[in-house]
Design an enzyme around this catalytic site. Structure first.
Site, short mmCIF file in Angstrom:
data_model
loop_
_atom_site.label_atom_id
_atom_site.label_comp_id
_atom_site.label_asym_id
_atom_site.label_seq_id
_atom_site.Cartn_x
_atom_site.Cartn_y
_atom_site.Cartn_z
CD1 TRP A 74 25.89 -45.79 -17.96
CD2 TRP A 74 24.79 -45.14 -19.80
NE1 TRP A 74 25.32 -44.58 -17.70
CE2 TRP A 74 24.63 -44.15 -18.81
CE3 TRP A 74 24.18 -44.95 -21.05
CZ2 TRP A 74 23.90 -42.99 -19.03
CZ3 TRP A 74 23.45 -43.79 -21.27
CH2 TRP A 74 23.31 -42.82 -20.27
CG ASP A 75 30.13 -51.70 -23.41
OD1 ASP A 75 29.98 -51.69 -24.65
OD2 ASP A 75 30.68 -52.65 -22.81
CG MET A 76 23.72 -49.93 -21.78
SD MET A 76 23.70 -51.55 -21.00
CE MET A 76 24.16 -51.15 -19.32
#
Length: 771
Positions: free
Chosen positions: A451-453
């Site tokens: 999630w591009d966290m």
């Protein structure tokens, strides 16, 4: 004519609500819109027949809508308004002589008037109440009389990006207080001359926090000018142009800060006794004489360090430094940004420490080869496409540790084929030995991140008093909203962290982690439901409900999908690079949690259109992921009118007690003044990007929000105390300092943010107390 017009309007509304409502029911959503649509159609028929029964029926529509809206949204004006606004306006129109006077039958004015008045009463009550506000007060007692501030910078100076190596964003200055902050007046304004260019990429932003040493401010600009200003007057002392040139493949064009170093071995007044280090967007690090801006040619190769050395895939625009390097233990520690979701053939995310005086490589820590930290010899390459640090590190010289916030391996949404080391270090906080680069501990904040966290912000170091005594702590904010409070010596949680079940079900080639870590101190929002969908009117709200039901969403960490996945908190992050500020005396923190849902949809490679140009300077829209089996389409979850589909508030200011790990207050932050064609000052609670700064006077300063203001808050309660209008977006973290005459100044850069859409500019602005 009025009857025909009214019939037509009612029928069109009824058709839209009926058709859309039927579609929503088929997706498992609310029945209200279909029922309301049918009621509108019947009302239209009755008006066409000139029957006053239309007024009775319409009164029922209003009352039913009020009951339904309160049941779904409570007494929140910003959620009630879109549900009932159009309906009440139509009710008022039906009461006009042009319509009511042409209807026959039993008089229906009384029930319709009652229904309209009831809706107005509900609206009035909801305007006086905010169900999303959390009121409270942080403790005011001084827990630490002589706290560890992380360095020996004089109180009136700001030597590092976060003021000290600890990254606290805390100043011990107390001249400006809760009682007198309203007396702040403009002191000076300086314009850098570095303005947006026609060929700039979307993510051209001005986010610098200047340093203050002696009587001078040091800063950089988006196109990598280094500038020195007189701190008292804002007059320019010198400027240096790194001449980076433009590059269409560069995803970000910004500079968040420079680094300062005083060489005690060089006599005062001699060349390069004090230095400023400028990171550039073409992957260089340049040493400048702090006195005059001349290049310090004794550093590296004629004053310039080439950060592309030993890099795999050294393509122009694919690797660069956007954040301030950190100087600690005689070393300058540098990370870099790697373009997200361009390709699987990306440069390395290696962390390197260079001798701050000579530029010689001391150690390199490559998460793809984490055990080998000796300087990599010429001719060898670091691991390609490894997790990188695009933010700023912090350090504790006494413990001999440097703390690295790591991002995810790109492509962000595709986890197949990741190495064991990537799975271990991606989206984590890593502690390295300051002298050798050897790994001391790692704390992962997301497992198998899809999630591009990234861990987006510099960790803040602060000593916390616990039942077991004083513990050296690290406060690490994350995009997903968790605040990790760790023992910075061991990496073990001070505030508890537990594993919680996470949604499964990915594309066949991938997998999802069955559990995810969650800190007890968290700003993770409640999961979204159809009732949380929003719009200016019921029409765009219905469109958002339909799209919401068409997306895959099972709460936080719902995996990416071909149908499209709702990501909430979104890629923008609950917290981003601005992080939080901590008060080491009171042992509390202040932050600006932001809530903005995103969408992501995987696209099989054979369905990806050919590139139409080489310009890729955006993380929104189609991300091609060249070399991977899927591209991804990403962007915020917006209505057909271009506003967030989820109901506000989208942004808060918040305070938490680090000793207890509890959130004490949350208040809506910011207005829609600069989000709409009309300058409406409605305090909705808007998104923002940037960071806060705390002073010992009990005042917090924050720009960041998408309306163009610098604001001051009471640290204890979060109450807004003062604000100043900015000529451009204030997406930079403010700082404070004193001058020789004893005056305390507050300073912020106002230059705007590309993808957020705030107004661009080139302003450096300072305020001080009036007499």
């Amino acid at each position: 004519m009025a009857i025909l017009f009214t019939t037509l309007i009612l029928a069109l509304i009824g058709l839209y609500l009926g058709i859309g409502g039927g579609w929503l029911i088929a997706l498992g959503g609310s029945w209200y819109y279909l029922i309301a649509g049918l009621a509108f159609l019947v009302t239209a028929f009755l008006v066409w027949r000139r029957s006053t029964t239309a007024l009775w029926l319409y009164a029922g529509i209003i009352i039913a809508t009020i009951v339904w809206a309160i049941w779904e949204a409570g007494f929140d004006w910003w959620s009630l308004g879109p549900r009932g606004g159009v309906i009440v306006l139509v009710g008022l129109w039906l009461l006009t002589p042009w319509v009511r006077g042409r209807l026959t039958g039993r008089d229906g004015r009384a029930p319709l008037i009652f229904a309209v008045l009831a809706s107005i009463a509900v609206a009035g009550y909801s305007m006086s109440d905010d169900p999303y506000d959390l009121a409270g007060s942080l403790p005011v007692e001084k827990v630490a009389e002589a706290p560890n501030l992380g360095g020996d910078a004089p109180p009136g100076e700001w030597h590092f990006y976060g003021r000290t190596q600890f990254g606290q964003r805390y100043s011990p200055l107390n001249q400006i207080t809760v009682d007198n902050v309203a007396k702040l007046e403009p002191a000076w304004t300086y314009r850098t001359g570095d303005l947006r260019r026609p060929d700039d990429v979307t993510e051209t932003t001005y986010q610098v926090t200047p340093l203050k040493v002696g009587d001078t401010l040091y800063l950089c600009t988006p196109h990598n000018l280094a500038i020195a200003l007189d701190a008292a007057t804002g007059k320019e002392k010198w400027r240096f142009d790194a001449k980076v040139g433009m590059e269409a493949a560069r995803q970000h064009q910004t500079c968040r800060g420079v680094a300062y170093y005083h060489d005690a071995k060089v006599a005062a007044g001699q060349p390069c006794a004090e230095r400023v280090y400028l990171p550039t967007s073409d992957a260089r690090l340049i040493a400048l004489d702090a006195a005059n801006g001349q290049v310090c040619e004794s550093f590296a190769e004629n004053g310039t360090l080439n950060l592309m050395a030993n890099m795999p895939y050294p393509k122009a625009g694919y690797y660069y430094s956007t954040s301030a390097p950190l100087i600690a233990g005689g070393k300058i520690i540098v990370g870099g940004a790697v373009n997200d979701n361009y390709s699987t053939q990306e440069p390395s995310g290696v962390i390197r420490a260079f001798n701050v005086e000579t530029g010689q490589l001391v150690w390199n820590w490559d998460s793809g080869n984490p055990d080998e930290t000796a300087p990599l010899p010429a001719g060898q390459e670091y691991t390609h496409n490894s997790p990188n640090m695009w933010s700023t590190a912090s350090a504790d010289e006494k413990l001999g540790l440097v703390y690295i916030p790591l991002g995810n391996q790109t492509p962000d949404q595709l986890g197949m084929g990741r190495s064991e080391n990537v799975e271990k270090f991606s989206s984590s906080i890593v502690a390295l030995d300051l002298n050798t680069g050897k790994l001391r501990w790692v704390r992962q904040t997301v497992h198998h991140d899809l999630w591009d966290m990234d861990v987006p912000a510099q960790p803040s170091l602060v000593d916390i008093t616990t039942d077991s005594g004083v513990v050296p702590a690290l406060v690490g904010p994350t995009k997903q909203g968790d605040i990790y409070v760790l023992n910075r010596e061991t990496g073990e949680p001070i505030v508890p962290v537990k594993e919680v079940p996470a949604p499964g079900g990915t594309i066949p080639e991938d997998h999802a982690a069955p559990t995810q870590p969650e800190s007890a101190l968290s700003f993770n929002p409640k999961p979204l439901t159809g009732a949380n969908m929003w719009g200016i009117t019921m029409f765009d709200q219905l469109a958002c409900r339909i799209e919401f039901r068409g997306l895959r969403y099972e709460g936080r960490y719902t995996p990416p999908s071909l149908q499209g996945t709702l990501v909430y908190p979104g890629n923008f992050g609950t917290f981003n690079w601005g992080g939080v500020a901590v008060d080491p005396v009171r042992q509390v923190m202040f932050g600006m949690p932001t809530y903005l849902a995103f969408k992501s949809q995987l696209v099989p490679r054979d369905q990806v259109p050919p590139p139409d140009d080489e310009g890729r300077g955006s993380e929104q829209g189609l991300n091609r992921n060249e070399g991977a089996p899927y591209a991804v389409i990403m962007g915020p979850f917006l209505s057909p009118l271009g506003i967030p589909c989820q109901a506000p508030p989208w942004g808060y200011v918040a305070g938490a007690d680090l000793k207890t790990g509890k959130v004490v207050y949350k208040h809506r932050n910011g207005t829609v003044m600069d989000m709409t064609p009309l300058p409406l000052p409605f305090k909705v609670g808007v998104p923002g990007i940037g960071g806060p700064m705390i002073t010992a006077g009990g005042v917090v300063f924050l720009g960041a929000a998408v309306d163009d203001y610098l604001r001051a808050y009471d640290l204890t309660t979060g109450r807004q105390l003062w604000r100043a209008r900015l000529p451009a977006g204030g997406q930079a973290t403010p700082m404070t300092y004193t001058t020789q005459d004893g005056r305390q100044f507050v300073l912020i850069v106002a230059g705007g943010h590309g993808s957020v859409g705030t107004k661009a500019g080139d302003y450096v602005m300072a305020w001080t107390l009036g007499k």
